[in-house]
Design a protein around this motif. Structure first.
Motif, mmCIF file in Angstrom:
data_model
loop_
_atom_site.group_PDB
_atom_site.id
_atom_site.type_symbol
_atom_site.label_atom_id
_atom_site.label_comp_id
_atom_site.label_asym_id
_atom_site.label_seq_id
_atom_site.Cartn_x
_atom_site.Cartn_y
_atom_site.Cartn_z
ATOM 1 N N LEU A 159 7.006 -48.384 27.374
ATOM 2 C CA LEU A 159 7.652 -49.184 26.338
ATOM 3 C C LEU A 159 9.117 -48.775 26.294
ATOM 4 O O LEU A 159 9.439 -47.638 25.960
ATOM 5 C CB LEU A 159 7.004 -48.941 24.975
ATOM 6 N N ASN A 160 9.995 -49.673 26.690
ATOM 7 C CA ASN A 160 11.437 -49.371 26.762
ATOM 8 C C ASN A 160 11.702 -48.094 27.560
ATOM 9 O O ASN A 160 12.559 -47.290 27.205
ATOM 10 C CB ASN A 160 12.031 -49.242 25.359
ATOM 11 N N GLY A 161 10.962 -47.921 28.633
ATOM 12 C CA GLY A 161 11.153 -46.771 29.508
ATOM 13 C C GLY A 161 10.385 -45.534 29.100
ATOM 14 O O GLY A 161 10.383 -44.544 29.834
ATOM 15 N N ILE A 162 9.705 -45.549 27.948
ATOM 16 C CA ILE A 162 8.927 -44.408 27.471
ATOM 17 C C ILE A 162 7.494 -44.547 27.964
ATOM 18 O O ILE A 162 6.819 -45.541 27.681
ATOM 19 C CB ILE A 162 8.942 -44.324 25.937
ATOM 20 N N GLU A 163 6.998 -43.541 28.694
ATOM 21 C CA GLU A 163 5.639 -43.605 29.206
ATOM 22 C C GLU A 163 4.633 -43.468 28.069
ATOM 23 O O GLU A 163 4.717 -42.569 27.237
ATOM 24 C CB GLU A 163 5.407 -42.501 30.238
ATOM 25 N N MET A 164 3.638 -44.384 28.048
ATOM 26 C CA MET A 164 2.670 -44.426 26.963
ATOM 27 C C MET A 164 1.299 -43.905 27.371
ATOM 28 O O MET A 164 0.377 -43.879 26.546
ATOM 29 C CB MET A 164 2.534 -45.861 26.443
ATOM 30 N N ASN A 165 1.105 -43.493 28.619
ATOM 31 C CA ASN A 165 -0.185 -42.928 29.024
ATOM 32 C C ASN A 165 -0.469 -41.661 28.225
ATOM 33 O O ASN A 165 0.399 -40.808 28.058
ATOM 34 C CB ASN A 165 -0.183 -42.615 30.516
ATOM 35 N N LYS A 166 -1.695 -41.529 27.752
ATOM 36 C CA LYS A 166 -2.079 -40.382 26.950
ATOM 37 C C LYS A 166 -2.219 -39.128 27.820
ATOM 38 O O LYS A 166 -2.786 -39.175 28.918
ATOM 39 C CB LYS A 166 -3.415 -40.654 26.243
ATOM 40 N N LEU A 167 -1.713 -38.005 27.322
ATOM 41 C CA LEU A 167 -1.865 -36.752 28.052
ATOM 42 C C LEU A 167 -3.320 -36.302 28.092
ATOM 43 O O LEU A 167 -3.717 -35.568 29.000
ATOM 44 C CB LEU A 167 -1.005 -35.657 27.412
ATOM 45 N N TYR A 168 -4.112 -36.736 27.121
ATOM 46 C CA TYR A 168 -5.513 -36.293 27.084
ATOM 47 C C TYR A 168 -6.285 -36.759 28.310
ATOM 48 O O TYR A 168 -6.972 -35.978 28.964
ATOM 49 C CB TYR A 168 -6.201 -36.806 25.812
ATOM 50 N N ASN A 169 -6.167 -38.054 28.649
ATOM 51 C CA ASN A 169 -6.935 -38.565 29.790
ATOM 52 C C ASN A 169 -6.087 -39.298 30.818
ATOM 53 O O ASN A 169 -6.614 -39.814 31.802
ATOM 54 C CB ASN A 169 -8.061 -39.477 29.312
ATOM 55 N N GLY A 170 -4.771 -39.383 30.612
ATOM 56 C CA GLY A 170 -3.888 -40.031 31.574
ATOM 57 C C GLY A 170 -3.858 -41.539 31.489
ATOM 58 O O GLY A 170 -3.146 -42.189 32.259
ATOM 59 N N ARG A 171 -4.606 -42.124 30.552
ATOM 60 C CA ARG A 171 -4.713 -43.578 30.474
ATOM 61 C C ARG A 171 -3.938 -44.130 29.284
ATOM 62 O O ARG A 171 -3.793 -43.454 28.271
ATOM 63 C CB ARG A 171 -6.192 -43.987 30.343
ATOM 64 N N PRO A 172 -3.477 -45.362 29.374
ATOM 65 C CA PRO A 172 -2.828 -45.980 28.205
ATOM 66 C C PRO A 172 -3.853 -46.311 27.129
ATOM 67 O O PRO A 172 -4.985 -46.699 27.440
ATOM 68 C CB PRO A 172 -2.190 -47.251 28.783
ATOM 69 N N GLN A 173 -3.474 -46.125 25.875
ATOM 70 C CA GLN A 173 -4.312 -46.496 24.727
ATOM 71 C C GLN A 173 -3.906 -47.899 24.309
ATOM 72 O O GLN A 173 -3.008 -48.100 23.497
ATOM 73 C CB GLN A 173 -4.112 -45.500 23.582
#
Length: 939
Positions: free
Chosen positions: A170-184
């Motif tokens: 989102l506007n260059g900010i990675e949104m993948n979760k550190l917990y499982n590596g997947r986007p919420q």
């Protein structure tokens, strides 16, 4: 002085002469409705390599290498109908085609993303299959769009890859979760109108924002000034995930006072979707405000808030489906005349983003962004192990409240009472007539026990995660010259994650005893029953934390650089990144089975160093024929989920943990003409040193005795299964093709053929409260298929678009080679090992091979229909869209897993011999016929 003046005039005149003698094509593009300039429209000269984009004023120009004679100028942008304009180019002349107009593409504004794919499907922990298709909705590639809109209902994974192998920004900010590596996905669900500005890079192809994963990246741009001005109201009805949806959106565009605004609100709701009792309750709020300071600097704020809750649906054995149908859901029961689901997922995580846009000069721009995300995720479930202390030991507990619990099904009684099938018949009738959680019985049991001075036997609680995450990112984009561009970024992310269980409802009781009723070794170790030695035998009430409580602190620092080179015959790029990742667990509770530093306080700080390198080239044989090759190597930290073997109870880490390594290569042939587009791709990806952790209740873990003195033999045990050092192989081909056979008729087709397998025999460890990281040797998984959805998928269809703004389309989609998720424990030494640690004396190799054969599901076909109509009323648009998925109501399995309860040869052999296995595999079935209707008003 006069000589200098004449020289100056002569030079100036010469410049004009040279310019006048240039061959030039220039023009501008405007919205056909508002007549406003449209920026970022792609302009190309068909049959050539010439490609440019319109600027902020909608203008464009070609001034070099322009072919002469009759040419076709193609203009296109997502959201508009593609147009072609014939022109005649003469030497040293200018072709001026100003004020070309683009009409709104009514078919592209019908929320196709949501029609086929909703965010709960994309990130549904019940679906049995993580789905990457939502990443592809913005693609212009035929195959990618087919995968997003046609294959997604089958939980098809492109190239067999999880969504952790791609990044969402989102506007260059990675949104993948550190917990499982997947986007919420639900963090921005229900905001379709304001999330359309997307830039997608698939596979290893370059992105201007980050290095990406082996399946690319998607950047969603929410800059307020880049939204098309206007308003829109949408209402939708469906029987898929939710029953109703309402959205309203407004965008101002850039105003004369240099401010820009965009707002959107939405609501999705329904008592249940296609499956029983799957409540859906979601609200969505979006705001974006931009202040243009001057021509070089602009500030933008984006706020996203999408609180949502939904009821989960259960996987079931074939016995259950045969009795109750594919809509059956074991998680609910009637209470006061309403369906109450015991397993609710709630996500409430606002996102705040501040961006600074700096145009350094005409060729260089720097975007610096900071984001803050905070809030909660909760997943509820029933606890039925509430106890009371009797002489210092916990006693009590209730029966499993699930109506489909194995001891309540006919198969259990057929196995244990084969000579009296009356028991099985009684169980069958009870399940058919009731077959749901009996909330009244749970309340009655609690009230009765409380009246005798006891505590709750049953309780509803949630597994809770409260995250606070700060992210910083700065991106440099520079066009060094006509042929070379350079991208670079630096980013930092810090996460503080609180993880605990929380009491939601004591179901008529007043208190709950916070001890571990599953502890097997409390006779030898009385402290084993304590969830927290710092506060033993604690009595808890509603809203109290219990069971487990720990924090995770994570930090990620990364840098990225990339150069892209574009020439007439060849384009190529090279990119690299370096990432430093740190995890640390901090135990708030001291677990009785893991006392002291094993669970309490700060654990070891874990550090991982990842890096990636990729490159690729596109060779333009002609303007119609292209070859594209990409290859890359990625080393990355494991996710938090796959780092700690049982983070709820202790600091233990996966043995011999290391960074995950990925090698990938793909090659494509691309054909494009005014009538036909086609792309054929072959790919190979190998993943090494991956880890996977599973939790389950197992019987017959006799091999433990061969490796540890504390083995529990034939005792059932709740275990953590750790697979370490996994190798996976993804090999296959993709084809997408479409042909505009008439101005109104388009034919399209796609196919994906893959082979996704385990490529080695990884190490297998098991842990429980009685033993830790016991090595069972190798899990013999090599050449078993990965549970990655259909490994073969085909689609054929057509689209008809009438000049009177109505359209219709149909596709037939075929899926095959879908495999069940196998359990590694039964492919280990435990499978043939008796309680004494020796091989079974009745072990039969031939029979064992048959028992361990991986199940492949039957192939199936899904027929989908879409259609709609658009009306233009003066300066307004009204649009109607409808779709039907799975028109023929095909019954099909989309995923499933083997149960690990039976962990050895004898257990599985005796169970599988039954007509209805007690511990048969559990499956997810796809939806039958579903519909979606959408009405929107744009003004």
């Amino acid at each position: 002085m006069k000589k200098r003046w004449f020289a100056f005039l002569f030079s100036l005149f010469s410049i004009f002469i040279v310019f006048a003698q240039q061959t030039i094509i220039k023009g501008s593009v405007k919205d056909a409705l508002s007549f406003d300039a449209i920026p970022d429209v792609s302009i190309s000269i068909e049959g050539t390599d010439q490609l440019t984009q319109t600027d902020a004023n909608g203008a464009f120009i070609f001034s070099a290498h322009i072919p002469l004679g009759e040419q076709i100028i193609k203009i296109y942008k997502i959201g508009y109908q593609t147009k072609r304009f014939p022109v005649v180019v003469n030497l040293n002349r200018t072709v001026n085609i100003t004020d070309m107009t683009l009409d709104l593409d009514v078919t592209s504004t019908q929320d196709l993303f949501t029609i086929t794919l909703s965010d709960d499907e994309l990130n549904d922990d019940n679906s049995g299959s993580d789905n990457i298709s939502g990443l592809l909705a913005a693609s212009l590639d035929v195959f990618q769009r087919t995968a997003a809109f046609e294959f997604s209902a089958a939980f098809f994974r492109v190239r067999g890859l999880d969504s952790e192998n791609s990044t969402v920004l989102l506007n260059g900010i990675e949104m993948n979760k550190l917990y499982n590596g997947r986007p919420q996905w639900s963090n921005w669900g229900g905001l379709n109108d304001v999330l359309r500005n997307q830039e997608l890079s698939t596979g290893l192809t370059p992105s201007n924002y980050n290095f990406g994963g082996v399946y690319g990246s998607t950047n969603i741009n929410t800059r307020a000034s880049e939204y098309r001005s206007g308003s829109r109201v949408t209402y939708s009805a469906s029987n898929r995930s939710y029953a109703n949806r309402l959205m309203a959106t407004y965008a101002s565009g850039l105003l004369e006072n240099d401010w820009a605004f965009a707002f959107s609100i939405g609501r999705r709701w329904g008592d249940e979707g296609y499956q029983d009792a799957t409540l859906y309750d979601s609200n969505s709020f979006f705001t974006s405000v931009e202040r243009k300071i001057n021509d070089k600097h602009s500030l933008n704020f984006t706020g996203i808030y999408t609180p949502n809750r939904r009821g989960k649906s259960s996987p079931n054995t074939q016995e259950v489906y045969d009795l109750k149908g594919i809509k059956y859901n074991e998680y609910w029961g009637w209470q006061d005349g309403e369906k109450r689901n015991s397993r609710m997922k709630e996500v409430d995580e606002p996102i705040l983003i501040w961006s600074h846009y700096w145009t350094v000069n005409k060729k260089t721009a720097i975007t610096t962004t900071m984001a803050y995300q905070f809030g909660k995720q909760g997943n509820s479930r029933l606890d039925y192990n509430g106890t009371d202390l009797v002489n210092g030991y916990p006693e009590g507990g209730g029966s499993n409240p699930s109506a489909s619990y194995y001891q309540k099904l006919p198969s259990y009684f057929e196995r244990n009472f084969p000579n009296d099938l009356g028991f099985a018949y009684t169980a069958q009738q009870e399940f058919l007539n009731n077959g749901q959680i009996n909330w009244h019985d749970l309340y009655s049991a609690n009230i009765s026990n409380s009246a005798q001075g006891g505590h709750a036997v049953y309780a509803l609680y949630e597994d809770r995660v409260d995250d606070k995450q700060v992210t910083f990112n700065s991106i440099l984009n520079s066009q060094i010259n006509e042929h070379v561009s350079f991208n670079a970024a630096v980013n930092y992310k810090t996460l503080k994650s609180k993880n605990y269980a929380k009491v939601l409802d004591l179901l008529g009781a007043n208190s709950y005893l916070d001890v571990d009723g599953y502890a097997n070794d409390f006779v030898n170790n009385p402290d084993a029953i304590q969830n927290n030695l710092l506060n033993p035998n604690r009595i808890v009430g509603v809203d109290d934390r219990f069971k487990y409580n720990y924090n995770i602190h994570a930090e990620v620092f990364g840098v990225f650089a990339q150069s892209q080179f574009k020439y007439n015959k060849v384009d190529f790029y090279v990119a690299g990144n370096v990432t430093r990742t740190k995890y640390q667990r901090n135990g708030v509770y001291e677990n009785g089975s893991f006392p002291g530093e094993q669970s309490f306080g700060k654990g070891d700080e874990l550090n991982f160093l990842g890096f990636g390198l990729k490159g690729g080239t596109t060779y333009k044989i002609t303007g119609r024929h292209l070859l594209d090759i990409n290859l890359g190597y990625v080393s990355k930290a494991p996710s938090i989920q796959n780092t700690y073997s049982n983070s709820r109870e202790n600091h233990n880490v996966v043995p011999h943990i290391s960074e995950e390594k990925i090698n990938s290569v793909d090659a494509s042939y691309i054909f494009r003409s005014s009538i036909m587009k086609a792309k054929l791709t072959g790919y190979y990806t190998q993943i090494e040193d991956a880890n996977e952790i599973s939790f389950f209740f197992a019987d017959g873990i006799g091999a433990i005795n061969a490796f540890t003195e504390t083995g529990t033999g034939e005792e059932a045990n709740f275990v953590q299964e750790v697979l370490q050092g996994i190798e996976k192989k993804h090999l296959g081909a993709e084809l997408g093709i479409e042909a505009q056979v008439t101005p109104t008729m388009k034919l399209k087709g796609a196919l994906a053929v893959g082979q996704f397998t385990y490529n080695n025999n990884p190490n297998l460890y098991v842990s429980s409260e009685d033993f830790t990281n016991v090595y069972l040797g190798k899990a013999h998984l090599k050449n078993y298929k990965l549970a990655a959805g259909p490994q073969s998928a085909y689609s054929v269809g057509f689209e008809y678009q009438d000049p009177d703004y109505w359209w219709f389309g149909a596709t037939a989609n075929f899926f095959s080679n879908t495999y069940i998720d196998i359990t590694p424990l039964t492919r280990s030494s435990n499978f043939n090992t008796d309680v004494d640690g020796q091989p079974f004396n009745d072990y039969d190799e031939t029979q064992a091979k048959a028992l361990l054969k991986q199940e492949r599901f039957d192939g199936y076909m899904l027929v989908n229909l879409t259609g709609g109509k658009s009306w233009r009323i003066k300066s307004k648009y009204v649009g109607l869209f409808a779709s039907v998925n799975n028109l023929l109501d095909a019954v099909h399995k989309t995923g499933g897993f083997e149960q690990s309860r039976n962990a050895n040869f004898r257990e599985i052999r005796d169970d599988i011999a039954l007509a209805k296995p007690v511990f048969g595999s559990k499956y997810w079935y796809g939806r039958g016929t579903t519909y979606f209707v959408n009405m929107n008003y744009r003004f």
